[in-house]
Design a protein around this motif. Structure first.
Motif, PDB file in Angstrom:
ATOM      1  N   ASP A  40     -90.695   3.636  47.642  1.00 40.13           N
ATOM      2  CA  ASP A  40     -91.297   4.069  46.380  1.00 40.13           C
ATOM      3  C   ASP A  40     -92.550   3.244  46.072  1.00 40.13           C
ATOM      4  N   SER A  41     -93.413   3.145  47.062  1.00 42.83           N
ATOM      5  CA  SER A  41     -94.625   2.338  46.941  1.00 42.83           C
ATOM      6  C   SER A  41     -95.699   3.053  46.130  1.00 42.83           C
ATOM      7  N   SER A  42     -96.489   2.262  45.449  1.00 41.12           N
ATOM      8  CA  SER A  42     -97.628   2.821  44.706  1.00 41.12           C
ATOM      9  C   SER A  42     -98.807   3.085  45.644  1.00 41.12           C
ATOM     10  N   PHE A  43     -98.725   2.588  46.886  1.00 39.01           N
ATOM     11  CA  PHE A  43     -99.777   2.814  47.872  1.00 39.01           C
ATOM     12  C   PHE A  43     -99.626   4.205  48.483  1.00 39.01           C
ATOM     13  N   CYS A  74    -104.698  -2.886  54.934  1.00 37.02           N
ATOM     14  CA  CYS A  74    -105.054  -1.939  53.873  1.00 37.02           C
ATOM     15  C   CYS A  74    -106.530  -1.575  53.952  1.00 37.02           C
ATOM     16  N   ARG A  75    -106.825  -0.354  53.565  1.00 35.64           N
ATOM     17  CA  ARG A  75    -108.212   0.103  53.483  1.00 35.64           C
ATOM     18  C   ARG A  75    -108.829  -0.236  52.132  1.00 35.64           C
ATOM     19  N   ASP A  96    -101.691  -6.584  44.849  1.00 33.81           N
ATOM     20  CA  ASP A  96    -100.292  -6.180  44.921  1.00 33.81           C
ATOM     21  C   ASP A  96     -99.768  -6.425  46.337  1.00 33.81           C
ATOM     22  N   LYS A  97     -98.819  -7.327  46.471  1.00 35.90           N
ATOM     23  CA  LYS A  97     -98.237  -7.672  47.777  1.00 35.90           C
ATOM     24  C   LYS A  97     -96.866  -7.047  47.978  1.00 35.90           C
ATOM     25  N   LEU A 118     -95.982  -4.092  49.018  1.00 34.97           N
ATOM     26  CA  LEU A 118     -95.850  -3.357  50.272  1.00 34.97           C
ATOM     27  C   LEU A 118     -95.598  -4.322  51.432  1.00 34.97           C
ATOM     28  N   GLU A 119     -96.343  -5.403  51.478  1.00 31.96           N
ATOM     29  CA  GLU A 119     -96.136  -6.401  52.542  1.00 31.96           C
ATOM     30  C   GLU A 119     -94.736  -6.982  52.480  1.00 31.96           C
ATOM     31  N   GLN A 120     -94.270  -7.294  51.279  1.00 32.82           N
ATOM     32  CA  GLN A 120     -92.924  -7.853  51.123  1.00 32.82           C
ATOM     33  C   GLN A 120     -91.859  -6.842  51.540  1.00 32.82           C
ATOM     34  N   SER A 121     -92.050  -5.597  51.166  1.00 29.25           N
ATOM     35  CA  SER A 121     -91.092  -4.552  51.568  1.00 29.25           C
ATOM     36  C   SER A 121     -91.095  -4.368  53.078  1.00 29.25           C
TER      37      SER A 121
END
Length: 168
Positions: A106-109, A136-137, A142-143, A145-148
């Protein structure tokens, strides 16, 4: 990004080269050093395949080849009585799996924000290290996504019974 030490190299190599555990990853690049160094450029050469080939669809949709195509050649280079001096593999999630991963956490990216989700393997001096990374482009503080991604890689390793410890 996280760095993990793989505790049982021989067991890991069996999983990597003799099972389909890593087959869904794309191979971005690699190198295997035995009596010489073999460099692997994972860029897909679509014109080599015909539409009738089983892997044509995936190869034609991705920039890099799936590890499943390269694994037998890697096995042939590594098998034998002597352990390679070193090797390095850079794996990337396919576009499809990247989109599935973003949805699952459920990422905001969006998929357009991400150029790659990576899993790097490096064997040197009898130690095998696994590092994760997200490219990332866009710029973001916000980290999440990396943590997930780090947690998903750890879960992947545990699912395949690959023992590891986190490096500081």
């Amino acid at each position: 990004m996280t760095a993990l030490s793989i505790l049982n190299v021989k067991e890991f190599m069996n999983i990597l080269l003799r099972s389909d555990a890593f087959d869904s990853f794309l191979l971005s690049e690699g190198a295997i050093t035995t009596y010489m160094t073999f460099h692997l450029d994972g860029h897909s050469k679509t014109d080599f395949f015909s539409p009738e080939d089983e892997t044509y669809t995936l190869v034609s949709q991705e920039k890099y080849v799936p590890f499943s195509l390269v694994r037998p050649a890697c096995f042939d280079l590594i098998k034998g009585r002597r352990t390679p001096s070193s090797f390095q593999f850079v794996f990337q999630l396919s576009s499809h799996n990247q989109a599935r991963t973003l949805a699952a956490i459920d990422s905001s990216f969006s998929t357009e924000d991400i150029s790659g989700m990576y899993l790097n393997l490096k064997y040197q001096n009898r130690q095998l290290t696994c590092t994760t990374g997200v490219s990332c482009r866009i710029f973001s503080l916000d980290k999440s996504l990396e943590q997930s991604w780090d947690e998903l890689v750890k879960r992947f390793l545990k699912t395949h019974e690959i023992a590891f410890e986190e490096l500081l």
